[in-house]
Design an enzyme around this catalytic site. Sequence first.
Site, PDB file in Angstrom:
ATOM      1  N   ARG A   1       0.869  -1.173   0.000  1.00 35.67           N
ATOM      2  CA  ARG A   1       0.000   0.000   0.000  1.00 35.67           C
ATOM      3  C   ARG A   1       0.912   1.232   0.000  1.00 35.67           C
ATOM      4  O   ARG A   1       2.017   1.183   0.522  1.00 35.67           O
ATOM      5  CB  ARG A   1      -0.877   0.038   1.256  1.00 35.67           C
ATOM      6  CG  ARG A   1      -1.836  -1.131   1.374  1.00 35.67           C
ATOM      7  CD  ARG A   1      -2.658  -1.011   2.658  1.00 35.67           C
ATOM      8  NE  ARG A   1      -3.637  -2.095   2.763  1.00 35.67           N
ATOM      9  CZ  ARG A   1      -3.453  -3.216   3.446  1.00 35.67           C
ATOM     10  NH1 ARG A   1      -2.321  -3.419   4.089  1.00 35.67           N
ATOM     11  NH2 ARG A   1      -4.399  -4.139   3.490  1.00 35.67           N
TER      12      ARG A   1
ATOM     13  N   LYS B   1      -2.746  -2.239   7.692  1.00 33.74           N
ATOM     14  CA  LYS B   1      -3.929  -1.761   8.405  1.00 33.74           C
ATOM     15  C   LYS B   1      -4.045  -2.458   9.755  1.00 33.74           C
ATOM     16  O   LYS B   1      -3.643  -3.614   9.888  1.00 33.74           O
ATOM     17  CB  LYS B   1      -5.177  -2.044   7.568  1.00 33.74           C
ATOM     18  CG  LYS B   1      -5.225  -1.206   6.291  1.00 33.74           C
ATOM     19  CD  LYS B   1      -6.538  -1.440   5.576  1.00 33.74           C
ATOM     20  CE  LYS B   1      -6.668  -0.463   4.415  1.00 33.74           C
ATOM     21  NZ  LYS B   1      -7.930  -0.669   3.691  1.00 33.74           N
TER      22      LYS B   1
ATOM     23  N   TYR C   1     -10.074  -9.423  -7.526  1.00 34.67           N
ATOM     24  CA  TYR C   1      -9.124  -9.664  -8.611  1.00 34.67           C
ATOM     25  C   TYR C   1      -9.511 -10.842  -9.476  1.00 34.67           C
ATOM     26  O   TYR C   1      -9.065 -10.953 -10.602  1.00 34.67           O
ATOM     27  CB  TYR C   1      -7.707  -9.863  -8.049  1.00 34.67           C
ATOM     28  CG  TYR C   1      -7.257  -8.615  -7.341  1.00 34.67           C
ATOM     29  CD1 TYR C   1      -6.961  -7.470  -8.073  1.00 34.67           C
ATOM     30  CD2 TYR C   1      -7.194  -8.538  -5.959  1.00 34.67           C
ATOM     31  CE1 TYR C   1      -6.601  -6.301  -7.440  1.00 34.67           C
ATOM     32  CE2 TYR C   1      -6.835  -7.373  -5.318  1.00 34.67           C
ATOM     33  CZ  TYR C   1      -6.536  -6.248  -6.060  1.00 34.67           C
ATOM     34  OH  TYR C   1      -6.202  -5.086  -5.446  1.00 34.67           O
TER      35      TYR C   1
ATOM     36  N   HIS D   1      -4.542  -8.837   3.022  1.00 34.93           N
ATOM     37  CA  HIS D   1      -5.992  -8.698   3.212  1.00 34.93           C
ATOM     38  C   HIS D   1      -6.433  -9.570   4.385  1.00 34.93           C
ATOM     39  O   HIS D   1      -6.111 -10.755   4.431  1.00 34.93           O
ATOM     40  CB  HIS D   1      -6.746  -9.171   1.963  1.00 34.93           C
ATOM     41  CG  HIS D   1      -6.748  -8.163   0.847  1.00 34.93           C
ATOM     42  ND1 HIS D   1      -6.988  -8.502  -0.454  1.00 34.93           N
ATOM     43  CD2 HIS D   1      -6.545  -6.825   0.856  1.00 34.93           C
ATOM     44  CE1 HIS D   1      -6.930  -7.412  -1.210  1.00 34.93           C
ATOM     45  NE2 HIS D   1      -6.656  -6.391  -0.439  1.00 34.93           N
TER      46      HIS D   1
ATOM     47  N   HIS E   1      -2.406   3.078  -6.100  1.00 31.94           N
ATOM     48  CA  HIS E   1      -3.119   1.833  -5.839  1.00 31.94           C
ATOM     49  C   HIS E   1      -3.170   0.947  -7.084  1.00 31.94           C
ATOM     50  O   HIS E   1      -3.309  -0.264  -6.991  1.00 31.94           O
ATOM     51  CB  HIS E   1      -4.520   2.121  -5.311  1.00 31.94           C
ATOM     52  CG  HIS E   1      -4.926   1.193  -4.207  1.00 31.94           C
ATOM     53  ND1 HIS E   1      -4.260   1.127  -2.991  1.00 31.94           N
ATOM     54  CD2 HIS E   1      -5.897   0.244  -4.132  1.00 31.94           C
ATOM     55  CE1 HIS E   1      -4.821   0.206  -2.222  1.00 31.94           C
ATOM     56  NE2 HIS E   1      -5.799  -0.349  -2.895  1.00 31.94           N
TER      57      HIS E   1
ATOM     58  N   ARG F   1      -0.524  -1.606  -6.998  1.00 30.07           N
ATOM     59  CA  ARG F   1      -0.890  -2.717  -6.099  1.00 30.07           C
ATOM     60  C   ARG F   1      -1.897  -3.633  -6.802  1.00 30.07           C
ATOM     61  O   ARG F   1      -1.773  -4.856  -6.763  1.00 30.07           O
ATOM     62  CB  ARG F   1      -1.458  -2.129  -4.800  1.00 30.07           C
ATOM     63  CG  ARG F   1      -1.829  -3.163  -3.744  1.00 30.07           C
ATOM     64  CD  ARG F   1      -2.026  -2.445  -2.409  1.00 30.07           C
ATOM     65  NE  ARG F   1      -3.018  -3.061  -1.544  1.00 30.07           N
ATOM     66  CZ  ARG F   1      -2.746  -4.002  -0.638  1.00 30.07           C
ATOM     67  NH1 ARG F   1      -1.508  -4.460  -0.513  1.00 30.07           N
ATOM     68  NH2 ARG F   1      -3.702  -4.489   0.133  1.00 30.07           N
TER      69      ARG F   1
END
Length: 301
Positions: free
Chosen positions: A151, A176, A280, A271, A245, A248
């Site tokens: 990220r 995150k 994806y 994730h 992004h 990524r």
Amino acid sequence: GCVADTPAALPERMQAWLDWLATQRRVSPLTLTAYRAGLQALLRLAEARPPEELQPADIRRFVARLHGEGQQGRSIARHLSAWRGFYRWLVREHGVRVNPALGIRPPKSPSTLPRVLSPEQANALLDPEPQNLLETRDIAMFELFYSSGLRVAELAGLDIDAGLDLAEGLVTVTGKRQRQRTVPVGGKAIEALRHWLPLRASLATAGEQALFVTRDGHRLSTRGIASRLSTRAQALGLGVHVHPHMLRHSFASHLLQSSGDLRAVQELLGHASIRSTQIYTHLDFQHLAAVYDAAHPRARK
């Protein structure tokens, strides 16, 4: 009404929930801002009725009103997610009986899949030799970005003496919710970083820990990274606006196309939920369909 720019003070319980998220759940400032906006929308729609008294029918009506005001499904979904979380907390901590936002769905938005670069476009972006010191830095940055699917905040946050292990070809980042993950760094990125490091030493101010620094020797911001990326794509005539992004997304979809291993891609992207990674799989559906037609014993009529 109040001016939109100044966040009006929220009722005590709403503020208490946001404080709890910030301290106990370590939710990012961006998410907190989105949740605060969601709570303010709820207050506006409830028109002086206490949130504790609202019923599912009210929440449904609010969703319809937001839709009628022209809000997109995605932003209504963000509001709903804030409302659900707030009520979940009220049910647990304050004896509220039901979560009226449970199971209420936002209107569908036209689905926008993330734009990705083709592998050819990614090469066109990264292949040209750097012409100067800052381009050498940029190439190291973008190679690492694309090679490891970071990220933009993770990239900007990298320090010189922590996280990057060129000998092993690994980088460790904090994502995150303070989750750490370690991902491989590709050969091209390692090479580009080896070119950058001696130059960085000549730029960085004393005591600066950042791996990527500005010409003034301080940490390069996420905004600075975005601007350099878009400028490079324009200068090279890529014909698409390239934002961080997108690198990524491209990393994820190129990896998935070659490997087909969704779980591995989930791990590499960091994730928490496989649902975030599944987006994806839509990107490369044509390829999957072709494989299926060629390989499944009952695919052909």
